[in-house]
Design a protein around this motif. Structure first.
Motif, PDB file in Angstrom:
ATOM      1  N   SER A   4       0.810  -1.075   0.070  1.00 14.51           N
ATOM      2  CA  SER A   4      -0.203  -0.169  -0.049  1.00 14.51           C
ATOM      3  C   SER A   4       0.798   1.165  -0.267  1.00 14.51           C
ATOM      4  O   SER A   4       1.700   1.238   0.532  1.00 14.51           O
ATOM      5  N   ARG A  27      -6.817  10.615  -7.244  1.00 15.03           N
ATOM      6  CA  ARG A  27      -7.729   9.101  -7.868  1.00 15.03           C
ATOM      7  C   ARG A  27      -6.532   8.022  -7.263  1.00 15.03           C
ATOM      8  O   ARG A  27      -7.229   6.839  -6.578  1.00 15.03           O
ATOM      9  N   ILE A  28      -5.149   8.078  -7.245  1.00 20.70           N
ATOM     10  CA  ILE A  28      -4.434   7.023  -6.571  1.00 20.70           C
ATOM     11  C   ILE A  28      -4.608   6.915  -5.233  1.00 20.70           C
ATOM     12  O   ILE A  28      -4.618   5.935  -4.682  1.00 20.70           O
ATOM     13  N   GLN A  30      -7.089   7.874  -3.409  1.00 24.28           N
ATOM     14  CA  GLN A  30      -8.563   7.135  -2.872  1.00 24.28           C
ATOM     15  C   GLN A  30      -8.469   5.459  -3.135  1.00 24.28           C
ATOM     16  O   GLN A  30      -8.786   4.741  -2.409  1.00 24.28           O
ATOM     17  N   SER A  31      -7.701   5.044  -4.295  1.00 24.45           N
ATOM     18  CA  SER A  31      -7.545   3.791  -4.701  1.00 24.45           C
ATOM     19  C   SER A  31      -6.617   2.999  -3.614  1.00 24.45           C
ATOM     20  O   SER A  31      -7.012   1.629  -3.342  1.00 24.45           O
ATOM     21  N   HIS A  32      -5.465   3.597  -3.239  1.00 22.14           N
ATOM     22  CA  HIS A  32      -4.761   2.888  -2.241  1.00 22.14           C
ATOM     23  C   HIS A  32      -4.853   3.379  -0.836  1.00 22.14           C
ATOM     24  O   HIS A  32      -4.071   2.978  -0.106  1.00 22.14           O
ATOM     25  N   ASN A 155      -7.550   5.962 -15.956  1.00 24.51           N
ATOM     26  CA  ASN A 155      -7.491   4.709 -15.276  1.00 24.51           C
ATOM     27  C   ASN A 155      -6.082   4.041 -15.704  1.00 24.51           C
ATOM     28  O   ASN A 155      -6.109   2.699 -16.004  1.00 24.51           O
ATOM     29  N   GLU A 158      -3.497  -0.112 -15.994  1.00 23.11           N
ATOM     30  CA  GLU A 158      -4.050  -1.471 -16.267  1.00 23.11           C
ATOM     31  C   GLU A 158      -2.859  -2.294 -17.136  1.00 23.11           C
ATOM     32  O   GLU A 158      -2.918  -3.541 -16.925  1.00 23.11           O
ATOM     33  N   ARG A 183      -2.238  -4.551  -8.874  1.00 24.72           N
ATOM     34  CA  ARG A 183      -3.683  -4.113  -9.613  1.00 24.72           C
ATOM     35  C   ARG A 183      -3.783  -4.409 -10.919  1.00 24.72           C
ATOM     36  O   ARG A 183      -4.775  -4.034 -11.361  1.00 24.72           O
TER      37      ARG A 183
END
Length: 280
Positions: A4, A27-28, A30-32, A155, A158, A183
């Protein structure tokens, strides 16, 4: 067990790209589950003036007023972005020159920096040196996610391409990228021959084993002898593989405030059109 991120530090200035960096960092975050701090760091205009008796207090005051207006615009854009996206981030600002040294000191307390590629259309009046990202990475030793000035897909991460060679810089970049690799939907490792591996008997350690222990699966591409123009080829291969994130070591050596990069790093930073996670 997933790796994390806990703290991101994003560079802000008065450019439109600064908001893109902020939104990507949020965004990163919030995601992590990571905290985000936005640090406004711009060299004051009067610092760039050559010393002259004609430069009086009136001119210096006028330049400071322009700097204040620019900072206020950046703070307003910061607050509007958070209000629009519903994100959370802390605001901080460097209050004195040299800004890169101050930013690098704050970078020591972040897991990842979010920086921007130099926009060739920008000028010295923007208050951000063309070698800002490279200098901060070198001075702090912290990994950096560098976003292209043309923008990046929301995004990204990916499909990841890793430029691998058995070096300290590449290993640090891979370690820093683990939260993204764990991820990612697909990971491609590009490796060129030429780097010497130590002769080890028994069960030697390697990148495959490192990935396996961390739940990461990657497809390897053995690319043969390393070409002279590796930077261009690396970007071309990343495009062919549909990558939206490139992970690589940053190579070079410092000289005062000037940064002399190796050819591959210099080419990637100049020509990149996708986010690049680098470590020095």
């Amino acid at each position: 067990m997933k790796t994390s991120l806990t703290q991101l530090l994003v560079h802000l200035d008065a450019s439109p790209q600064a908001v893109q960096r902020l939104e990507a960092a949020c965004r990163i975050g919030q995601s992590h589950g990571a905290a985000v701090t936005a640090l406004y760091a711009v060299t004051p205009r009067f610092v760039e003036l050559p010393f002259s008796p004609e430069v009086g207090q009136g001119i210096a005051a006028a330049l400071r007023e322009i700097d204040d207006e620019q900072r206020i615009r950046a703070r307003t854009a910061f607050e509007q972005s958070l209000a629009t996206t519903g994100s959370s981030a802390a605001w901080a600002e460097v209050r004195d020159d040299p800004i890169m040294a101050a930013f690098a000191q704050q970078a020591l307390y972040a897991d990842l920096l979010v920086l921007g590629q130099h926009d060739p259309s920008s000028t010295s009046a923007d208050g951000v040196s063309s070698d800002f990202s490279e200098t901060v990475m070198t001075a702090s030793g912290r990994p950096a996610l560098i976003l292209p000035y043309i923008g990046a897909a929301p995004n990204f991460g990916e499909t990841v391409v890793i430029a691998w060679k058995p070096t300290r810089e590449a290993a640090q970049a891979v370690s820093a990228a683990l939260p993204f690799l764990q991820r990612a939907r697909s990971i491609h490792v590009l490796a060129w021959s030429g780097a010497e591996e130590a002769a080890i008997g028994g069960d030697r350690l390697d990148l495959n084993g490192y990935f396996k222990l961390r739940g990461v699966e990657a497809t390897w591409h053995r690319e043969g002898e390393e070409p002279e123009a590796l930077g261009d080829l690396l970007l071309s291969r990343a495009f062919d593989l549909g990558a939206d994130l490139l992970v690589m070591g940053c190579y070079g050596h410092g000289r005062a405030r000037e940064w002399i990069l190796g050819g591959t790093s210099r080419t990637v930073l100049r020509s990149m059109t996708l986010p690049v996670l680098m470590a020095h």
